[in-house]
Motif scaffolding. Structure first.
Motif, PDB file in Angstrom:
ATOM      1  N   LEU A  74       0.852  -1.182   0.000  1.00  0.00           N
ATOM      2  CA  LEU A  74       0.000   0.000   0.000  1.00  0.00           C
ATOM      3  C   LEU A  74       0.888   1.232   0.000  1.00  0.00           C
ATOM      4  O   LEU A  74       1.809   1.345   0.813  1.00  0.00           O
ATOM      5  CB  LEU A  74      -0.882  -0.005   1.253  1.00  0.00           C
ATOM      6  CG  LEU A  74      -1.887   1.126   1.384  1.00  0.00           C
ATOM      7  CD1 LEU A  74      -2.928   1.055   0.281  1.00  0.00           C
ATOM      8  CD2 LEU A  74      -2.555   1.095   2.746  1.00  0.00           C
ATOM      9  N   LEU A  75       0.612   2.155  -0.948  1.00  0.00           N
ATOM     10  CA  LEU A  75       1.343   3.422  -0.946  1.00  0.00           C
ATOM     11  C   LEU A  75       0.403   4.469  -0.376  1.00  0.00           C
ATOM     12  O   LEU A  75      -0.639   4.742  -0.956  1.00  0.00           O
ATOM     13  CB  LEU A  75       1.742   3.816  -2.369  1.00  0.00           C
ATOM     14  CG  LEU A  75       2.428   2.743  -3.216  1.00  0.00           C
ATOM     15  CD1 LEU A  75       2.599   3.237  -4.643  1.00  0.00           C
ATOM     16  CD2 LEU A  75       3.781   2.397  -2.614  1.00  0.00           C
ATOM     17  N   ALA A  76       0.750   5.012   0.782  1.00  0.00           N
ATOM     18  CA  ALA A  76      -0.132   6.004   1.389  1.00  0.00           C
ATOM     19  C   ALA A  76       0.555   7.354   1.337  1.00  0.00           C
ATOM     20  O   ALA A  76       1.545   7.585   2.017  1.00  0.00           O
ATOM     21  CB  ALA A  76      -0.443   5.611   2.828  1.00  0.00           C
ATOM     22  N   ASP A  77       0.026   8.258   0.463  1.00  0.00           N
ATOM     23  CA  ASP A  77       0.659   9.556   0.246  1.00  0.00           C
ATOM     24  C   ASP A  77       0.011  10.595   1.148  1.00  0.00           C
ATOM     25  O   ASP A  77      -1.054  11.100   0.830  1.00  0.00           O
ATOM     26  CB  ASP A  77       0.534   9.945  -1.229  1.00  0.00           C
ATOM     27  CG  ASP A  77       1.276  11.232  -1.528  1.00  0.00           C
ATOM     28  OD1 ASP A  77       1.938  11.763  -0.621  1.00  0.00           O
ATOM     29  OD2 ASP A  77       1.193  11.694  -2.679  1.00  0.00           O
ATOM     30  N   GLU A  78       0.632  10.900   2.237  1.00  0.00           N
ATOM     31  CA  GLU A  78       0.106  11.841   3.220  1.00  0.00           C
ATOM     32  C   GLU A  78      -1.386  11.618   3.454  1.00  0.00           C
ATOM     33  O   GLU A  78      -2.195  12.512   3.244  1.00  0.00           O
ATOM     34  CB  GLU A  78       0.334  13.285   2.736  1.00  0.00           C
ATOM     35  CG  GLU A  78       1.770  13.531   2.328  1.00  0.00           C
ATOM     36  CD  GLU A  78       2.389  14.733   3.015  1.00  0.00           C
ATOM     37  OE1 GLU A  78       1.748  15.274   3.915  1.00  0.00           O
ATOM     38  OE2 GLU A  78       3.515  15.091   2.657  1.00  0.00           O
ATOM     39  N   PRO A  79      -1.773  10.450   3.907  1.00  0.00           N
ATOM     40  CA  PRO A  79      -3.195  10.105   3.941  1.00  0.00           C
ATOM     41  C   PRO A  79      -3.997  10.927   4.937  1.00  0.00           C
ATOM     42  O   PRO A  79      -5.215  10.937   4.871  1.00  0.00           O
ATOM     43  CB  PRO A  79      -3.190   8.634   4.357  1.00  0.00           C
ATOM     44  CG  PRO A  79      -1.909   8.445   5.076  1.00  0.00           C
ATOM     45  CD  PRO A  79      -0.929   9.380   4.436  1.00  0.00           C
ATOM     46  N   THR A  80      -3.325  11.629   5.848  1.00  0.00           N
ATOM     47  CA  THR A  80      -4.094  12.356   6.866  1.00  0.00           C
ATOM     48  C   THR A  80      -3.897  13.862   6.804  1.00  0.00           C
ATOM     49  O   THR A  80      -4.549  14.609   7.515  1.00  0.00           O
ATOM     50  CB  THR A  80      -3.704  11.873   8.281  1.00  0.00           C
ATOM     51  OG1 THR A  80      -2.302  12.056   8.444  1.00  0.00           O
ATOM     52  CG2 THR A  80      -4.038  10.416   8.469  1.00  0.00           C
ATOM     53  N   THR A  81      -3.002  14.315   5.903  1.00  0.00           N
ATOM     54  CA  THR A  81      -2.662  15.737   5.904  1.00  0.00           C
ATOM     55  C   THR A  81      -3.863  16.643   5.669  1.00  0.00           C
ATOM     56  O   THR A  81      -3.992  17.699   6.275  1.00  0.00           O
ATOM     57  CB  THR A  81      -1.613  16.016   4.815  1.00  0.00           C
ATOM     58  OG1 THR A  81      -0.601  15.045   4.955  1.00  0.00           O
ATOM     59  CG2 THR A  81      -1.020  17.381   4.958  1.00  0.00           C
ATOM     60  N   ALA A  82      -4.762  16.224   4.763  1.00  0.00           N
ATOM     61  CA  ALA A  82      -5.851  17.115   4.371  1.00  0.00           C
ATOM     62  C   ALA A  82      -7.023  17.047   5.348  1.00  0.00           C
ATOM     63  O   ALA A  82      -8.023  17.712   5.145  1.00  0.00           O
ATOM     64  CB  ALA A  82      -6.317  16.768   2.960  1.00  0.00           C
ATOM     65  N   LEU A  83      -6.903  16.234   6.388  1.00  0.00           N
ATOM     66  CA  LEU A  83      -8.049  16.031   7.280  1.00  0.00           C
ATOM     67  C   LEU A  83      -7.949  16.884   8.545  1.00  0.00           C
ATOM     68  O   LEU A  83      -6.879  17.345   8.924  1.00  0.00           O
ATOM     69  CB  LEU A  83      -8.125  14.560   7.681  1.00  0.00           C
ATOM     70  CG  LEU A  83      -8.195  13.574   6.521  1.00  0.00           C
ATOM     71  CD1 LEU A  83      -8.201  12.151   7.047  1.00  0.00           C
ATOM     72  CD2 LEU A  83      -9.411  13.826   5.666  1.00  0.00           C
ATOM     73  N   ASP A  84      -9.088  17.036   9.219  1.00  0.00           N
ATOM     74  CA  ASP A  84      -9.104  17.719  10.510  1.00  0.00           C
ATOM     75  C   ASP A  84      -8.261  16.933  11.504  1.00  0.00           C
ATOM     76  O   ASP A  84      -8.204  15.702  11.447  1.00  0.00           O
ATOM     77  CB  ASP A  84     -10.533  17.764  11.062  1.00  0.00           C
ATOM     78  CG  ASP A  84     -11.346  18.820  10.366  1.00  0.00           C
ATOM     79  OD1 ASP A  84     -10.732  19.646   9.642  1.00  0.00           O
ATOM     80  OD2 ASP A  84     -12.573  18.817  10.517  1.00  0.00           O
TER      81      ASP A  84
END
Lengths: 311, 293, 330
Positions: free
Chosen positions: C176-186
């Motif tokens: 799994l490639l996770a590209d900043e998976p949480t950056t755009a979230l609250d």
């Protein structure tokens, strides 16, 4: 959704009243005295006065406009000064010809332009793109009636494949439809290309590719579906333009449509015919625009949600 | 304040230079520009080379309907007039009508659009609804009706065509004004007590300049086509003036025996409009490099 | 067979535009063990996303181009695969979670369709079955099955990211490639989503490349860490090595610029200056202009990776000096 449609139909009424008001006053204030035009050369003042009375021209203009609008509700748009025939009926006789030409032209344009627009967008900045754009550029730069004349010279005078005018069967439809369609095709190509270019750079396209979708699926399923709104808008605009009559193509090919009816009537100072035909065209255009807005909702769930809220 | 202005000027000057640098890198735009400049020179020079009464409109039935040759490069028309001379001389009509109608439309449209966008409310509603009505009717149809109401003449043609130009400028100006109106520097100008018209003229107009410049170029092209269309229908520039559309209308009568009469004026129109479109597209890319991507 | 799921060797990726050539990724080498998570840490523009897209061979071309190197995925080189093999690999062997869930979903397709599409592409099952599977995936990421027929605009950012995760995991990829998976979230949602990803990859024995600029996230999730700067790896090792025996001045800078909640009031120490223009990288070590330890030598030659012990490597010339230690030399 249904409530939205009803609301839109109700909103059309003031628009039509406003348009008919402007057109009626413009045509009847400036058109000169129709009684003078209609009367025979050596008519006496008495005879002219009788004609005025007969046409109801002695009433003040706002009374005449009121009567006209009441008549419109019953499908009565008055009688032509020139042919003495019912305006509404004459318009309705011409309308199918215009619809036939308009739809064929838009169909041809769409079939050429949408694939071409997608193709040029995919191959942006290559010679394929340049080629497609040069075609579109020539298309928008060419006067439409001139293209018609060129098609006549090539296909009916030299090759003798197709008739140069009139309306007899499907063969007479080809050249006028091509003429009108090519102008549209140029615009639709440009719009499709820029809409696709916008979409191609979106993240969800990468998402689709990362899922393992083929390039074809990515472009058509994900790309085109998102680019459709501006494409439908421009196709709809062309269609509603064509439905008010492609005056020039109809003139070049002696096509008995609404556009030529209006231009002919203007040159004969046939005020009731001009007024009626233009008002009818506007009504038609309102309807087409509504249909296009509804098509949006079919393709874009966000717009559908918006309509339901407004509904 | 004075210093701020200086900075602004430096910035805008370098922006114009930057635009120009990008524009001349675009081959199409350069070709279009050169063609248009040539056309302007030709239409001025043709007034010195040819005499309107003897070379352009005088009948010469002895030489009627001659196909293109060394003596008459583009042939002669049904009244024996040299088509080459008429095409060159006719450039001025298309250019003047195109530029004229767009210029008048620009002044009217930007004024209306700025007023609508700046004041909003009822004023905006009224102006925009009227514009919408005109925008939804094909411009040829509007022009046909106006010319038929006012009568056929070059001036009336100009009036008819500037109507449709005005509507599209109104829309652009209004949209630009509305986005810029609430920006802080405009509010600041307000608080400094500048009169409204001065704010519109000094802060708002310069900011919607790029879409307007592009639209001017493209609309001149559309207007030239519309003008020739009306002349073709017989309600544009009155005969015997060598307007290209009117020449096509005459040519249509001889489509069977002298088809060059139909071909040549159309090519003249097409190349002129093509040059304008090339320049317009180039300008759009040069003014807004983001759009190109 | 090795115990590595992914081995990237000497990868060079460039973007060629009218204005010049951007060296986005330069001589990059790293590997990820099976069932392991590697954190790829660095500032915006360091080349992290480019690295991830290279693994899917999805660098937008033009202007991007993979110049050289190899990317071995479970024994076969991604860069030599043909279109068909690539399509088979994408989504099935390697899946990607994108940074911005607001733009990563197709606005005119229902989320059920978008998840099902992934399954349909890789498994020979009917539309109806794949839709059922899509609903199961939704349940797995904590969304009610009934919402499969809704469109992206009807979901919040956090929920959309769950959908993106469902799409990525639908075919049980190995990596799994996770590209900043949480950056755009609250901030409040970030922890939930991260927890969900962590749980799912452990349950399903997956490996992960986690791209982030958040060292807190790295500490929580990753086994190994690679720190990237201006297209190169400057330090790589196990999480323990990176955190406890920080070796590269840039990594040290990253730690110093983190707020420490236990010692409130302590001054943050930012890294001075800006990342160099990738179109115009300085000669020698790219970090030298911002490095407090830099000497003249650093500006001349590019440092290679130096072995520090264990699996810990650093790219810094300062270690040629005897007794060099971060923070303690002067």
């Amino acid at each position: 959704m249904i409530r939205y449609i009803i609301k839109r139909i109700i909103l059309m009424v003031p628009a039509i009243i406003a348009t008919s008001f402007i057109i009626y006053f413009a045509m009847n204030m400036t058109g000169g005295d129709p009684a003078l035009t209609l009367a025979p050369e050596n008519a006496t003042e008495q005879q002219i006065e009788e004609i005025r009375e007969e046409l109801g021209l002695n009433d003040p203009i706002y009374v005449r406009y009121g009567k006209y609008m009441l008549g419109m509700l019953k499908g009565d748009l008055g009688t032509s000064y020139v042919t003495k025939r019912d305006v509404f009926k004459t318009f309705m006789e011409r309308l199918p010809n215009t619809i036939e030409l308009a739809f064929t032209a838009v169909l041809i344009a769409t079939l050429i332009a949408v694939p071409l627009g997608i193709y040029t967008a995919i191959h942006q900045n290559t010679w394929k793109d340049t080629g497609g754009m040069v075609f579109a550029l020539f298309g928008v730069s060419m006067p439409n009636f001139w293209l018609g004349l060129m098609l006549i010279i090539i296909f009916s005078l030299n090759l003798k494949w197709l008739p140069s005018g009139g309306k007899e069967g499907i063969r007479s439809l080809i050249l006028p439809a091509l003429t009108v369609g090519m102008g549209f095709a140029a615009l639709i190509t440009r719009t499709t290309r820029s809409a696709m270019l916008d979409v191609i750079r979106q993240d969800y396209m990468t998402t689709a590719r990362a899922k393992g979708a083929s390039e074809k699926t990515v472009i058509f399923q994900h790309g085109l579906k998102n680019a459709l709104i501006p494409i439908i808008t421009v196709i709809g605009m062309q269609l509603s333009n064509a439905l008010t009559g492609s005056v020039l193509a109809e003139t070049v090919f002696s096509w008995p449509g609404v556009g030529r009816l209006i231009v002919d009537s203007i040159s004969k100072r046939d005020t009731p015919m001009v007024t009626g035909a233009i008002i009818m065209s506007c009504v038609l255009m309102c309807v087409v625009n509504l249909v296009i807005d509804l098509i949006y909702a079919f393709f874009d769930p966000r717009i559908k949600a918006q309509y339901s809220r407004k509904g | 304040m004075a210093k701020l202005n200086d900075n602004n000027e430096v910035k805008s000057r370098s922006m114009a230079q930057e635009t120009w640098r990008r524009l001349i890198k675009n081959k199409g735009a350069v070709i279009g520009l050169i063609f248009l400049l040539t056309l302007v020179v030709v239409s001025i020079l043709s007034g010195f080379i040819y005499d309107y009464d003897t070379d352009i409109i005088a009948l010469n039935m002895g030489e009627a309907l001659q196909a293109p040759s060394a003596a008459h490069w583009f042939g002669t028309d049904s009244l024996g007039r040299d088509i080459f001379a008429r095409i060159l001389y006719g450039a001025r009509y298309s250019l003047m009508i195109g530029v004229g109608a767009v210029a008048i439309g620009l002044v009217i449209g930007v004024t209306l659009g700025a007023i609508a966008g700046f004041y909003g409310g009822a004023v905006d509603q009224i102006i925009m609804r009227v514009v919408d009505v005109f925008y939804s009717i094909p411009n040829i149809m509007i022009a046909v009706v106006i010319v038929s109401l006012l009568g056929t003449s070059t001036v009336n043609l100009l009036i008819a065509l500037c109507f449709t130009c005005a509507t599209s400028f109104t829309r652009i100006a209004r949209a630009s004004v509305m986005t810029i109106r609430d920006q802080e520097y405009v509010e600041a100008a307000y608080e400094l007590g500048l009169p409204t018209w001065k704010i519109i003229l000094k802060h708002i107009i310069p900011n919607c300049l790029s879409p307007i410049i592009v639209q001017v170029t493209l609309l001149i092209g559309t207007t030239i086509i519309a003008a020739s269309s009306l002349s073709f229908l017989g309600i544009g520039v009155p005969s015997p003036a060598p307007e290209w559309g009117a020449m096509l209308s005459e040519g249509r009568q001889h489509i069977r025996d002298a088809s060059y009469m139909c071909v040549i004026p159309g090519i003249a129109i097409m190349l002129t409009v093509l040059a304008l479109n090339l320049l317009g597209d180039g300008l759009r890319d040069a003014l807004d490099p983001k759009m190109k991507k | 067979m090795t115990d590595k799921i992914l081995e990237v060797k000497d990868l060079v990726v460039q973007y060629v535009t009218d204005d010049g050539c951007v060296e986005a990724v330069n001589d990059l080498s790293f590997s990820i063990g099976k069932k392991k998570t590697l954190g790829l840490v660095g500032e915006t523009g360091a080349g992290k996303t480019t690295t991830a897209l290279s693994i899917l061979n999805l660098i937008p071309s033009p202007p991007g181009e993979i110049k050289s190197g190899s990317i071995m995925l479970d024994g076969s080189d991604v860069l030599t695969m043909d279109q068909e093999e690539l399509q088979k690999m994408r989504g099935n062997d390697v899946a990607m979670i994108f940074q911005d869930p607001m733009t990563a979903l197709n606005p005119v397709m229902t989320i059920g369709e978008q998840i099902a599409e992934s399954i349909e592409l890789h498994e020979k099952i009917s539309k109806k079955e794949s839709m059922e599977r899509a609903k199961e995936m939704l349940k797995l990421v904590g969304i009610a099955e009934s919402r499969a027929y809704d469109y992206p605009h009807q979901f919040s950012g956090g929920m959309r990211q769950r959908v993106v995760i469902a799409i990525a995991l639908a075919c049980n990829p190995k990596l799994l490639l996770a590209d900043e998976p949480t950056t755009a979230l609250d901030v409040t949602i970030q922890a939930q989503v991260l927890e969900l990803i962590k749980k799912l990859i452990t349950e399903r024995d997956m490996s992960m490349l986690l791209i982030t600029h958040d060292l807190g996230v790295v500490a929580e999730v990753c086994d190994d860490v690679a720190v990237m700067y201006a297209g190169r790896i400057v330090e790589i090792g196990t999480a323990a090595e990176i955190f406890n025996e920080t070796a590269h001045p840039y990594t040290e800078g990253l730690f110093n610029s983190l707020p420490n909640l236990k010692q409130r009031g302590e001054k943050l120490v930012p890294i001075t200056g800006m990342m160099p223009d990738p179109m115009d990288l300085p000669e020698g070590c790219s970090f030298a202009p911002r490095c407090p330890y830099a000497t003249e030598a650093c500006k001349k030659a590019n440092p290679g990776l130096r072995h520090l012990g264990g699996s810990h490597y650093v790219a810094c010339q300062a270690y040629e000096r005897e007794n060099f230690k971060l923070g303690g030399e002067q």
